[in-house]
Design a protein around this motif. Structure first.
Motif, PDB file in Angstrom:
ATOM      1  N   TYR A 144      50.420  37.827  97.318  1.00 41.49           N
ATOM      2  CA  TYR A 144      49.642  37.600  96.098  1.00 41.49           C
ATOM      3  C   TYR A 144      48.535  38.644  95.942  1.00 41.49           C
ATOM      4  CZ  TYR A 144      52.137  33.228  95.474  1.00 41.49           C
ATOM      5  OH  TYR A 144      53.125  32.295  95.266  1.00 41.49           O
ATOM      6  N   GLN A 145      47.966  39.075  97.059  1.00 39.65           N
ATOM      7  CA  GLN A 145      46.914  40.096  96.990  1.00 39.65           C
ATOM      8  C   GLN A 145      47.474  41.442  96.544  1.00 39.65           C
ATOM      9  OE1 GLN A 145      45.295  39.875 100.974  1.00 39.65           O
ATOM     10  NE2 GLN A 145      43.664  38.458 100.353  1.00 39.65           N
ATOM     11  N   ARG A 146      48.713  41.723  96.936  1.00 39.30           N
ATOM     12  CA  ARG A 146      49.342  42.988  96.514  1.00 39.30           C
ATOM     13  C   ARG A 146      49.726  42.960  95.036  1.00 39.30           C
ATOM     14  NH1 ARG A 146      51.956  42.941 101.745  1.00 39.30           N
ATOM     15  NH2 ARG A 146      53.785  41.953 100.814  1.00 39.30           N
ATOM     16  N   ILE A 147      50.082  41.774  94.553  1.00 37.56           N
ATOM     17  CA  ILE A 147      50.522  41.663  93.158  1.00 37.56           C
ATOM     18  C   ILE A 147      49.343  41.686  92.197  1.00 37.56           C
ATOM     19  CG2 ILE A 147      51.634  40.152  91.455  1.00 37.56           C
ATOM     20  CD1 ILE A 147      53.455  39.152  93.701  1.00 37.56           C
ATOM     21  N   TYR A 148      48.340  40.845  92.440  1.00 38.30           N
ATOM     22  CA  TYR A 148      47.256  40.654  91.472  1.00 38.30           C
ATOM     23  C   TYR A 148      46.061  41.538  91.832  1.00 38.30           C
ATOM     24  CZ  TYR A 148      50.068  36.662  90.127  1.00 38.30           C
ATOM     25  OH  TYR A 148      51.102  35.859  89.703  1.00 38.30           O
ATOM     26  N   LYS A 149      45.939  42.653  91.128  1.00 37.48           N
ATOM     27  CA  LYS A 149      44.907  43.636  91.437  1.00 37.48           C
ATOM     28  C   LYS A 149      43.572  43.342  90.749  1.00 37.48           C
ATOM     29  CE  LYS A 149      45.880  45.980  94.013  1.00 37.48           C
ATOM     30  NZ  LYS A 149      45.996  45.633  95.447  1.00 37.48           N
TER      31      LYS A 149
ATOM     32  N   GLU B 259      53.867  49.858  89.629  1.00 37.77           N
ATOM     33  CA  GLU B 259      55.024  48.972  89.500  1.00 37.77           C
ATOM     34  C   GLU B 259      54.884  47.772  90.429  1.00 37.77           C
ATOM     35  OE1 GLU B 259      58.324  47.603  87.732  1.00 37.77           O
ATOM     36  OE2 GLU B 259      57.322  49.487  87.208  1.00 37.77           O
ATOM     37  N   GLY B 260      55.094  46.576  89.894  1.00 41.37           N
ATOM     38  CA  GLY B 260      55.021  45.354  90.690  1.00 41.37           C
ATOM     39  C   GLY B 260      53.649  44.712  90.711  1.00 41.37           C
ATOM     40  N   GLN B 261      52.642  45.404  90.188  1.00 41.44           N
ATOM     41  CA  GLN B 261      51.289  44.850  90.154  1.00 41.44           C
ATOM     42  C   GLN B 261      51.031  44.145  88.823  1.00 41.44           C
ATOM     43  OE1 GLN B 261      48.759  48.252  90.909  1.00 41.44           O
ATOM     44  NE2 GLN B 261      48.989  48.064  93.124  1.00 41.44           N
ATOM     45  N   LYS B 262      50.128  43.166  88.864  1.00 45.68           N
ATOM     46  CA  LYS B 262      49.813  42.392  87.662  1.00 45.68           C
ATOM     47  C   LYS B 262      48.317  42.090  87.569  1.00 45.68           C
ATOM     48  CE  LYS B 262      54.138  39.909  86.711  1.00 45.68           C
ATOM     49  NZ  LYS B 262      54.688  38.596  86.309  1.00 45.68           N
TER      50      LYS B 262
END
Length: 626
Positions: free
Chosen positions: A212-217, A46-49
């Protein structure tokens, strides 16, 4: 479910953290990227993109549409961000720009004339440079010097340099600082600044970067052969140590060297920085055999495997002059639309299935005249920046009103407004209705525009359609005298604005939708501006990612395609630009699916009236080789 070949499945199923995909034209790379993103979404929390970086708005639309078709609009919105690197960095700047003193009301100086004027003012503020410039007695030489200095500053910006990186006593420091300050003081930034300032935010504020690093894996980089240093460094920053990077591109299609783009980031730098696994896709699912064979001759490293059994057609023609070339191309299009061709899949060829490609926009002059005579509808795609511009004075004033109400410091656009109105006195857009400098006729004419823009005062989120409807009322006002051609231009401009607003609405969320964001999006060229059901006239640089049943590549003379500057550079021992010119032709040819016709005139009329013999492009010899 999308069907994949064994080679494509291998790439989709690979779990490697860093992947390079060297994908030739028509090899199904978008299909592979689509499936790989769909697979990656399954492992997101959840929350990742997934971050999909595309090089053009066309590529953004294509990838988004394929994902939506496969998994639905809601899933795509929830789990992906697909857009150009400039759009991503613009969002970083709008959200976090205050950390480095940049307002979220900032505008992009996308008009080259405005940019040049501010740069010239910057030079005047650096006495040593100004004195050096004035040593040139000829205006032409002075302008060339200014152009060279602006190119130099742009290159430094694309290399992520700031004035503070230079000795304060050096002219580079003084000129860059003056240029940056003048832009910011007028509420603007340069196009090159979008990535540069975003990079500054991410580097100087680690907490923002970590978000941004946490969101975009996983990061997918399309057309990676054309990224430059600044873009590459942004990608590296967001990936960090934990996230995946998948780069997709074709070194044979590298054509953006003029803006710092280089295939070295895909071919070598990526591998030097990371433990990269490389895959090659060289099957071609797009083009007929004859086109693949011609492409293989042009680019020896391409060597694509033709999948379609259709032979197709690849023909080179020469004509007496430019007029004869234009007439022959249009005549061939008419013949194909009327009679078809044995290798075309569709029984009836539509105008939108055809494209005419040239190296530069001026090559289209006689073709446009011929198309207008035959009343054949066409769409002109010739400039990646500054392509949105109102042709009528009325709608240009409307456009200026939208800009000025959001940025009253913008003296350049205020001066342009006064120039259109024929006055020098107006200091605020809304003075148009009360200015004693303007006649009552002009006040009545432009009053419709003022009333439309004034709707923003009542509601900042006003629907642009309501404003355009207000402007449209002028067309029915008998007391406003309009020339029939002016009236036509106004109506076409209004239709054009409606088209762009509709496209903006489709690609934006309701909470972020307002006129100032719309203007910024126009500056970033994220709206679709071509006519539907029309023949496409496009320069090579605007043709990337497109495909057509039938392609005509015209104006293939030495000095035109390849460009004369590349010929000069080669004579001086620099082979890079000539290599890129060959990539340009490769891109043009591989836009064709079934039929491809190359042509050149044996004579050209020069701007000063002299008729001169022309040589065929040196690249044409490659097609006759074994």
């Amino acid at each position: 479910m999308i069907k994949l070949t064994d080679k494509q499945k291998e790439i989709v199923n690979s779990k490697n953290q860093y992947i390079s995909i060297v994908a030739g034209a028509g090899s199904g790379k978008t299909r592979v990227v689509t499936m790989k993103i769909i697979e990656a979404i399954k492992s997101l929390k959840e929350g990742q993109k997934i971050l999909g970086i595309t090089f053009s708005n066309k590529a953004t639309e294509e990838l988004s549409d394929r994902l939506i078709t496969s998994i639905g609009d809601e899933e795509v919105s929830r789990y992906t961000y697909i857009g150009t690197i400039h759009n991503l960095c613009n969002e970083i700047l709008m959200t976090h720009g205050h950390l480095i003193g940049i307002s979220n009301k900032i505008m992009i100086c996308s008009n080259n004339d405005d940019r040049m004027q501010i740069f010239k003012q910057s030079i005047e503020s650096v006495p040593s440079l100004y004195n050096e410039l004035m040593k040139n007695k000829e205006n032409k030489k002075r302008q060339q010097t200014v152009n060279d200095w602006l190119d130099f500053i742009s290159k430094q910006k694309r290399n992520l340099k700031f004035a503070s990186d230079y000795d304060p006593n050096k002219t580079t420091y003084m000129l860059m600082k003056e240029f940056d300050d003048r832009l910011l003081n007028q509420g603007m930034i340069d196009f090159d600044d979008i990535i540069r300032y975003a990079y500054k935010i991410l580097v100087n504020f680690p907490a923002v970067l970590r978000v941004y690093q946490r969101i975009y894996k996983e990061l997918y980089v399309d057309e990676a052969q054309d990224i430059n240093l600044a873009q590459y460094e942004i990608i590296k920053l967001i990936a960090g140590d934990q996230n995946k990077i998948i780069m997709v591109g074709d070194p044979n299609q590298a054509i953006y060297g003029f803006s710092g783009g280089s295939p070295k980031f895909l071919k070598t730098k990526f591998s030097e920085d990371f433990n990269v696994t490389t895959f090659n896709l060289n099957e071609n699912f797009r083009s007929a055999k004859s086109i693949i064979e011609a492409s293989n001759k042009l680019e020896k490293s391409f060597q694509a495997q033709a999948i379609y059994p259709i032979l197709g057609e690849f023909i080179i023609n020469d004509y007496d002059d430019e007029v004869a070339e234009a007439q022959a191309i249009v005549s061939k299009i008419e013949s194909l639309m009327k009679n078809g061709h044995q290798d075309l899949e569709a029984e009836v060829l539509k105008t939108e299935d055809c494209a005419i490609i040239a190296r530069n926009r001026y090559i289209f002059k006689y073709v446009i005249e011929e198309l207008d005579k035959k009343d054949i509808k066409y769409s002109l795609k010739v400039s990646p920046r500054g392509s949105f511009s109102s042709e009528s004075d009325l709608m240009r004033v409307f456009e200026l009103g939208l800009i000025l109400i959001g940025n009253k410091l913008n003296l350049i656009n205020l001066n342009e407004l006064n120039e259109i109105l024929g006055t020098e006195k107006i200091k605020d857009f809304f003075e148009i209705n009360t200015s004693i400098e303007l006649s009552e006729a002009l006040k009545r004419k432009y009053g419709y525009v003022v009333e439309a823009v004034a709707l923003i005062k009542e509601d900042e989120d006003v629907n642009l359609k309501k404003m355009l409807d207000q402007v449209s009322n002028i067309l029915n006002d008998n007391q406003v005298v309009l020339d029939i051609n002016e009236k036509k231009l106004i109506q076409e401009d209004i239709n054009f604005w409606h088209l762009n607003w509709n496209n903006y609405v489709k690609s934006s969320s309701l909470g972020d939708r307002n006129y100032s964001n719309f203007i910024r999006r126009i500056s970033l060229v994220t709206t679709t501006m071509e006519a539907k059901e029309a023949l496409t006239l496009t320069t090579v640089h605007m043709s990337k990612g497109l495909e057509y049943e039938v392609v005509f590549v015209m104006g293939l003379n030495d000095g035109v395609f390849p460009d004369y500057r590349s010929v000069q550079a080669l004579s001086a021992g620099n082979q890079d630009s000539m290599r890129e010119e060959k990539h340009n032709l490769f891109v043009a040819v591989t836009r064709a699916k079934r039929l491809c016709y190359l042509s050149y005139p044996k004579k050209r009329v020069m701007p000063w009236g002299e008729t001169m013999n022309q040589k065929p492009s040196r690249f044409l010899k490659d097609f006759s080789s074994n």
